[in-house]
Design a protein around this motif. Sequence first.
Motif, PDB file in Angstrom:
ATOM      1  N   PRO A   1       0.840  -1.209   0.000  1.00 41.20           N
ATOM      2  CA  PRO A   1       0.000   0.000   0.000  1.00 41.20           C
ATOM      3  C   PRO A   1       0.866   1.247   0.000  1.00 41.20           C
ATOM      4  N   LYS A   2       0.287   2.366  -0.397  1.00 46.29           N
ATOM      5  CA  LYS A   2       1.041   3.617  -0.419  1.00 46.29           C
ATOM      6  C   LYS A   2       1.471   4.050   0.981  1.00 46.29           C
ATOM      7  N   THR A   3       0.784   3.510   2.003  1.00 48.74           N
ATOM      8  CA  THR A   3       1.120   3.883   3.377  1.00 48.74           C
ATOM      9  C   THR A   3       2.302   3.093   3.934  1.00 48.74           C
ATOM     10  N   LEU A   4       2.821   2.116   3.186  1.00 50.38           N
ATOM     11  CA  LEU A   4       3.863   1.244   3.726  1.00 50.38           C
ATOM     12  C   LEU A   4       5.076   2.053   4.202  1.00 50.38           C
ATOM     13  N   PHE A   5       5.568   2.953   3.359  1.00 55.59           N
ATOM     14  CA  PHE A   5       6.732   3.777   3.709  1.00 55.59           C
ATOM     15  C   PHE A   5       6.355   5.244   3.908  1.00 55.59           C
TER      16      PHE A   5
ATOM     17  N   GLN B   1      10.604  12.694   3.661  1.00 50.00           N
ATOM     18  CA  GLN B   1       9.420  12.666   2.819  1.00 50.00           C
ATOM     19  C   GLN B   1       8.782  11.261   2.838  1.00 50.00           C
ATOM     20  N   SER B   2       7.489  11.215   2.542  1.00 49.31           N
ATOM     21  CA  SER B   2       6.806   9.924   2.434  1.00 49.31           C
ATOM     22  C   SER B   2       7.433   9.101   1.320  1.00 49.31           C
ATOM     23  N   GLY B   3       7.512   7.806   1.563  1.00 48.84           N
ATOM     24  CA  GLY B   3       8.135   6.910   0.598  1.00 48.84           C
ATOM     25  C   GLY B   3       9.515   6.463   1.029  1.00 48.84           C
ATOM     26  N   LEU B   4       9.996   6.968   2.179  1.00 49.12           N
ATOM     27  CA  LEU B   4      11.318   6.622   2.687  1.00 49.12           C
ATOM     28  C   LEU B   4      11.194   6.021   4.082  1.00 49.12           C
ATOM     29  N   LEU B   5      11.854   4.890   4.296  1.00 49.52           N
ATOM     30  CA  LEU B   5      11.910   4.269   5.617  1.00 49.52           C
ATOM     31  C   LEU B   5      13.301   4.469   6.185  1.00 49.52           C
TER      32      LEU B   5
ATOM     33  N   SER C   1      13.443   2.460   0.172  1.00 50.73           N
ATOM     34  CA  SER C   1      12.267   2.921  -0.574  1.00 50.73           C
ATOM     35  C   SER C   1      11.975   1.921  -1.681  1.00 50.73           C
ATOM     36  N   HIS C   2      10.901   2.190  -2.404  1.00 52.93           N
ATOM     37  CA  HIS C   2      10.693   1.454  -3.646  1.00 52.93           C
ATOM     38  C   HIS C   2      11.657   1.997  -4.707  1.00 52.93           C
ATOM     39  N   PRO C   3      12.041   1.180  -5.687  1.00 52.76           N
ATOM     40  CA  PRO C   3      12.952   1.665  -6.734  1.00 52.76           C
ATOM     41  C   PRO C   3      12.416   2.911  -7.436  1.00 52.76           C
ATOM     42  N   HIS C   4      13.319   3.792  -7.779  1.00 51.45           N
ATOM     43  CA  HIS C   4      12.990   5.038  -8.479  1.00 51.45           C
ATOM     44  C   HIS C   4      11.987   5.883  -7.689  1.00 51.45           C
ATOM     45  N   PHE C   5      11.928   5.664  -6.362  1.00 51.77           N
ATOM     46  CA  PHE C   5      11.005   6.393  -5.485  1.00 51.77           C
ATOM     47  C   PHE C   5       9.553   6.212  -5.913  1.00 51.77           C
ATOM     48  N   PHE C   6       9.221   4.994  -6.341  1.00 52.89           N
ATOM     49  CA  PHE C   6       7.832   4.687  -6.691  1.00 52.89           C
ATOM     50  C   PHE C   6       6.954   4.842  -5.448  1.00 52.89           C
TER      51      PHE C   6
ATOM     52  N   VAL D   1       6.568 -14.209  -7.130  1.00 48.02           N
ATOM     53  CA  VAL D   1       6.971 -13.179  -6.174  1.00 48.02           C
ATOM     54  C   VAL D   1       8.005 -12.261  -6.817  1.00 48.02           C
ATOM     55  N   SER D   2       7.853 -10.967  -6.591  1.00 44.86           N
ATOM     56  CA  SER D   2       8.862 -10.004  -7.022  1.00 44.86           C
ATOM     57  C   SER D   2       8.966  -8.918  -5.954  1.00 44.86           C
ATOM     58  N   ILE D   3      10.049  -8.965  -5.180  1.00 44.13           N
ATOM     59  CA  ILE D   3      10.284  -7.980  -4.130  1.00 44.13           C
ATOM     60  C   ILE D   3      11.384  -7.030  -4.595  1.00 44.13           C
ATOM     61  N   ARG D   4      11.045  -5.768  -4.737  1.00 42.96           N
ATOM     62  CA  ARG D   4      11.995  -4.758  -5.228  1.00 42.96           C
ATOM     63  C   ARG D   4      12.149  -3.658  -4.186  1.00 42.96           C
ATOM     64  N   LEU D   5      13.383  -3.385  -3.818  1.00 46.44           N
ATOM     65  CA  LEU D   5      13.672  -2.332  -2.843  1.00 46.44           C
ATOM     66  C   LEU D   5      14.894  -1.536  -3.281  1.00 46.44           C
ATOM     67  N   GLN D   6      14.945  -0.315  -2.832  1.00 41.30           N
ATOM     68  CA  GLN D   6      16.047   0.578  -3.180  1.00 41.30           C
ATOM     69  C   GLN D   6      16.745   1.054  -1.908  1.00 41.30           C
ATOM     70  N   LEU D   7      18.074   1.095  -1.973  1.00 40.98           N
ATOM     71  CA  LEU D   7      18.891   1.569  -0.858  1.00 40.98           C
ATOM     72  C   LEU D   7      19.348   2.991  -1.167  1.00 40.98           C
ATOM     73  N   ASN D   8      19.052   3.912  -0.242  1.00 41.10           N
ATOM     74  CA  ASN D   8      19.354   5.328  -0.457  1.00 41.10           C
ATOM     75  C   ASN D   8      20.223   5.867   0.680  1.00 41.10           C
ATOM     76  N   LEU D   9      21.048   6.848   0.354  1.00 36.00           N
ATOM     77  CA  LEU D   9      21.916   7.470   1.342  1.00 36.00           C
ATOM     78  C   LEU D   9      21.573   8.953   1.451  1.00 36.00           C
TER      79      LEU D   9
END
Length: 343
Positions: A158-162, A179-183, A197-202, A238-246
């Motif tokens: 859901p959009k509320t996840l992060f 910002q929303s979208g970042l954990l 986050s999701h890739p490409h800040f989805f 299953v497809s789990i996609r995550l992005q690592l941000n600094l």
Amino acid sequence: MMENMPFPVRLMMSATFKTFKEGPFLTKPVGELMWGYDSGLVDFLNKYLPGMLPTSGKFGLFADFNSSNTGLFTIHTGKDDIRKVHKVDSWNGLTELNYWRTPQCNMINGTAGQMWPPFMTRESTLPFYSPDACRSMELVYQRDGQMKGIPLYRYVAPKTLFANGTDYAPNEGFCPCRQSGLLNVSSCRHNSPVFISHPHFFNADPVLLDYVLGLNPTEEEHGLFIDIHPLTGVPLNVSIRLQLNLYMKRVSGITETGKISEVVMPMIWFEERGYIDGPILTNFHTNLVVLPTVMEYMQYGFIALGLVTIVIAALVHHKVKASFKDYGAHYQERKEKCTVNNS
């Protein structure tokens, strides 16, 4: 680590960077970036300031995860309650975490992410605990689908996840937030300013896209999903996609950061994908699609056969009853004749 140190210490650290020719950006092969590379600076600090850094070997984004496991999960078997099957009872002996600010955010919910309880409905959710994200997450139903004839439910994030605590109050415990979208996972990653986050800040705040060139988020390429067979709770695809941000910014005294704007910089995004195929898929299709369909048609066939049997039995009964009635009438007529003759 240096941000809150005295200014002379920061200047000394900046000089150390220059001595070892360590700038704010390095160019490394992907393998070394992920699994580690030799660093003269890291070796120097580990030798003369042991314990200062969380790593004592090669430096890499996933160096700590190479040849490692995700911890010891203790799960329910479902023997006494099928609704608890695969549900996590504890992880590494813990029934709750200590990374976050609220008891709700520290809860270990759902399964370990391999299977879920059977007999799912469209109102069901997919809760699971992710050691990589240091928290429990929950996916929601999106749509029905099929995989090679096998019915499935697709679940997505859901959009509320992060979302941050301002946009979604229950996530306040995961803050300090941006910002929303970042954990913010700094609390479980040696206090490093790392965000997931999701890739490409989805599904994230669009302002994040303004600071980085080349991002084009789409659900098809950057969303995560799990396709579940609702009757058994078994994942089919299953497809789990995550992005690592600094999180990067200028630090006074560290001259290498002098021209860096404040930005959440994507470093790498990855996908873990898997699906059922081959003999397992064939057996799954045979036992959970073909046989139930055959049995369903057979039950209707047996019902029809029972109705036909009842109709035939009713006709035979009616015919036999009519025959007995005719025989009785004929017998009564002969009896009356016999009575007259005897008279």
